[in-house]
Design a protein around this motif. Structure first.
Motif, PDB file in Angstrom:
ATOM      1  N   GLU A   1      70.181  -3.041  51.373  1.00 19.09           N
ATOM      2  CA  GLU A   1      70.426  -1.733  50.746  1.00 19.09           C
ATOM      3  C   GLU A   1      71.016  -1.885  49.355  1.00 19.09           C
ATOM      4  O   GLU A   1      70.576  -1.251  48.397  1.00 19.09           O
ATOM      5  N   LYS A   2      72.025  -2.731  49.242  1.00 14.56           N
ATOM      6  CA  LYS A   2      72.722  -2.891  47.956  1.00 14.56           C
ATOM      7  C   LYS A   2      71.846  -3.584  46.914  1.00 14.56           C
ATOM      8  O   LYS A   2      71.869  -3.232  45.743  1.00 14.56           O
TER       9      LYS A   2
ATOM     10  N   ALA B   1      69.461 -10.473  42.765  1.00 17.02           N
ATOM     11  CA  ALA B   1      69.107  -9.368  43.666  1.00 17.02           C
ATOM     12  C   ALA B   1      67.853  -9.704  44.477  1.00 17.02           C
ATOM     13  O   ALA B   1      67.777  -9.422  45.675  1.00 17.02           O
ATOM     14  N   VAL B   2      66.883 -10.332  43.822  1.00 19.15           N
ATOM     15  CA  VAL B   2      65.644 -10.692  44.525  1.00 19.15           C
ATOM     16  C   VAL B   2      65.949 -11.700  45.639  1.00 19.15           C
ATOM     17  O   VAL B   2      65.482 -11.554  46.770  1.00 19.15           O
ATOM     18  N   CYS B   3      66.772 -12.697  45.308  1.00 19.27           N
ATOM     19  CA  CYS B   3      67.084 -13.731  46.317  1.00 19.27           C
ATOM     20  C   CYS B   3      67.954 -13.183  47.441  1.00 19.27           C
ATOM     21  O   CYS B   3      67.742 -13.514  48.610  1.00 19.27           O
ATOM     22  N   LEU B   4      68.948 -12.365  47.094  1.00 15.18           N
ATOM     23  CA  LEU B   4      69.886 -11.906  48.125  1.00 15.18           C
ATOM     24  C   LEU B   4      69.395 -10.693  48.911  1.00 15.18           C
ATOM     25  O   LEU B   4      70.095 -10.201  49.795  1.00 15.18           O
TER      26      LEU B   4
ATOM     27  N   MET C   1      70.612  -2.161  43.396  1.00 16.02           N
ATOM     28  CA  MET C   1      70.867  -2.918  42.171  1.00 16.02           C
ATOM     29  C   MET C   1      69.600  -2.979  41.317  1.00 16.02           C
ATOM     30  O   MET C   1      69.628  -2.688  40.117  1.00 16.02           O
ATOM     31  N   LEU C   2      68.492  -3.320  41.926  1.00 15.93           N
ATOM     32  CA  LEU C   2      67.232  -3.406  41.172  1.00 15.93           C
ATOM     33  C   LEU C   2      66.860  -2.034  40.625  1.00 15.93           C
ATOM     34  O   LEU C   2      66.439  -1.911  39.469  1.00 15.93           O
ATOM     35  N   ASP C   3      67.042  -0.998  41.436  1.00 17.94           N
ATOM     36  CA  ASP C   3      66.693   0.349  40.990  1.00 17.94           C
ATOM     37  C   ASP C   3      67.536   0.762  39.779  1.00 17.94           C
ATOM     38  O   ASP C   3      67.027   1.321  38.817  1.00 17.94           O
ATOM     39  N   ARG C   4      68.828   0.474  39.833  1.00 17.96           N
ATOM     40  CA  ARG C   4      69.694   0.870  38.722  1.00 17.96           C
ATOM     41  C   ARG C   4      69.340   0.143  37.436  1.00 17.96           C
ATOM     42  O   ARG C   4      69.630   0.609  36.350  1.00 17.96           O
TER      43      ARG C   4
END
Ligand code: MSP
Length: 494
Positions: free
Chosen positions: A447-448, A438-441, A452-455
């Motif tokens: 937004e996605k 998630a950090v890299c992409l 993802m990180l929030d979830r």
């Protein structure tokens, strides 16, 4: 603060951007977002190329004043980029007084140092390309291969730019910087072209009323390309001088010679530093036909992104065609790519992690599997290296390969099995991998990836990453906290 400057071509304002144009803007936008996350202050310029004969013709067809037409088209272009979430900082218009004055200044400099002179020109001019054509560039019937039209025969007095004088310096530039152009294959084509010998080129048109008058001869206006290329520097005024030279120009293969040959020579002549890199994109076709305003088969990118998940177009364009190569656009393939890479691979991995973590109470803290941790390190390294060389496709693919490895790890560990051991460690390993992905992409799917990180309970990492703290965040091992599963992040398209 470290600065970074990325540009798109300025698009002709006689039509509305289609997916071919969106491709260049997506690439530049991902590069800009990536650099912001790395902590750079980013300038990202895009805009419209207005001083063209095509604009005059279109305005007349639309029964509008030229500037009224230009204003309406500039607004339409901006609406497209805003609709696609392109994070440009500068929208250049070549009809503004700032740009015109700037261009007159550089013309004067090159005139004063003898690089611009008056001569007689006879040639074949294609208005579609806004360029002179050699007979060998044309089809057997004497048509422009791109616009399927006969070029105009033009004989006039023109001012010329002394390109021939810069041949040796250009050769040296390419010999010393083999990575100046990405991909290298496109650079090799440019070098081969220089080897054939460079001729001076015409930089003015006589008697036109629309365009920028030459400061030393008001009967002539600048050639559209001379004025257009300087948009990249004219955008660096009023305190933004520190952004020049540009770090990277993103341009299509059809305009690479202008950017890789004319442009460095024009800059050297006017006393400016050269851009550091040029990324060259290939051409898309639809059913084997060139996508173009003139041929009328253009797909509106904003409409397309409204019909499908927002991430689909960018994913397809950036994974299916290696940058620099041509490709044929197919909606079916775009949907397949989305389902395979985002819905099934990455989306499913996240879903597994969320569901199984909730079964374990939602809080996940444990040991990371050594083998997967090594794979994660290798992935992050490969990803960043690819991004640094503007190979966005390899960067994306490295993330999907790593997601695939994590899915296989889950398959082997079977954390859902009653007999499974070390379930929390397995989940921690997967969470750690997802976090790195998630950090890299983030620059590709902001937004996605934010969601993802929030979830996963990583709001603080998301916030710091978007504030330019990639270095701090990427190496920070953390515990996870899942509160709810939520809707699938990427819904499979039936
Ligand atoms: N105005 C000039 C650029 C001046 S930059 C100093 C121009 N404009 S354009 O609107 O014709 O094209 C802009 C960009 O869109 C180019 O990089 C071109 O390669 C790209 N594309 C246009 N059609 C395309 C496809 N069908 N496929 C991929 N890219 C395409 O040239």
């Amino acid at each position: 603060m470290k600065t970074f400057y990325v540009t798109t071509p300025i698009y002709y304002s006689n039509g509305i951007p289609h997916i071919g144009h969106a491709y260049a803007s997506f690439i530049a936008d991902v590069i800009a977002k990536h650099r912001r996350n790395l902590g750079y202050e980013v300038k990202f310029s895009t805009g419209v190329d207005e001083n063209s004969q095509k604009v005059v013709e279109k305005a007349a067809e639309a029964k509008m004043e030229i500037m009224e037409y230009c204003d309406s088209m500039a607004a339409k272009h901006q609406a497209v980029w805003d609709g696609l979430g392109i994070t440009y900082t500068d929208f250049v218009r070549t009809t503004t007084p700032e740009h015109k004055t700037f261009v007159q200044g550089v013309l004067q400099k090159s005139f004063d140092n003898g690089d611009i002179y008056l001569g007689e020109y006879e040639g074949l001019y294609c208005v579609g390309c806004e360029a002179f054509k050699k007979p060998s560039d044309l089809t057997e019937d004497g048509l422009c291969p791109d616009h399927k039209k006969k070029p105009d025969v033009i004989k006039e007095q023109n001012y010329f730019f002394r390109l021939s004088k810069y041949e040796a310096r250009l050769k040296k530039l390419f010999a010393e910087n083999p990575d100046f152009i990405f991909p290298r294959s496109r650079g090799n084509e440019v070098v081969a072209f220089i080897e054939e010998g460079l001729e001076d080129f015409s930089i003015s048109r006589e008697g036109s009323t629309f365009g920028i008058p030459l400061p030393f001869d008001k009967n002539h206006v600048t050639y559209v390309w001379y004025d257009a290329l300087f948009n990249y520097v004219s955008a660096c005024q009023n305190g933004d001088e520190r952004f020049w030279p540009a770090d990277v120009h993103v341009v299509g293969k059809d305009i690479i010679r202008f950017h890789a040959i004319f442009w460095p020579a024009m800059l050297l002549s006017a006393g400016y530093a050269l851009p550091k890199n040029i990324v060259t994109t290939g051409y898309f076709t639809i059913d084997g036909q060139k996508i173009s305003k003139s041929l009328g088969n253009a797909i509106d990118p904003v409409e397309f992104c409204g019909q499908y998940p927002k991430e689909l177009l960018l994913l397809y364009l950036l994974t299916s065609f290696p940058i620099g190569q041509d490709g044929d656009f197919s909606v079916e393939q775009a949907v397949n790519a989305f389902n395979a890479k985002l819905a099934n691979n990455l989306g499913n991995l996240l879903n597994r992690f969320l569901v199984l973590s909730l079964k374990e109470g939602g809080k996940i803290d444990g040991e990371t599997d050594a083998e997967l941790a090594a794979k994660e390190t290798a992935f992050v390294e490969t990803f960043q290296k690819a991004m640094a060389s503007y190979d966005l496709r390899s960067a994306l693919e490295s993330a999907f390969e790593f997601a695939d490895a994590l899915n296989k790890f889950v398959d082997t560990k079977k954390p859902w099995d009653k007999e499974a051991v070390g379930v929390v460690d397995t989940l921690h390993t997967v969470g750690e991998g997802l976090r790195a992905i998630a950090v890299c992409l983030m620059p590709f799917f902001p937004e996605k990836m934010s969601e993802m990180l929030d979830r996963m309970g990583l709001v603080s990492q998301r916030e710091r990453l978007l504030a330019g703290k990639y270095d701090e965040v990427i190496s920070e091992k953390t515990a996870f906290e899942v509160k709810e599963k939520g809707e699938p992040l990427f819904q499979r398209i039936a």
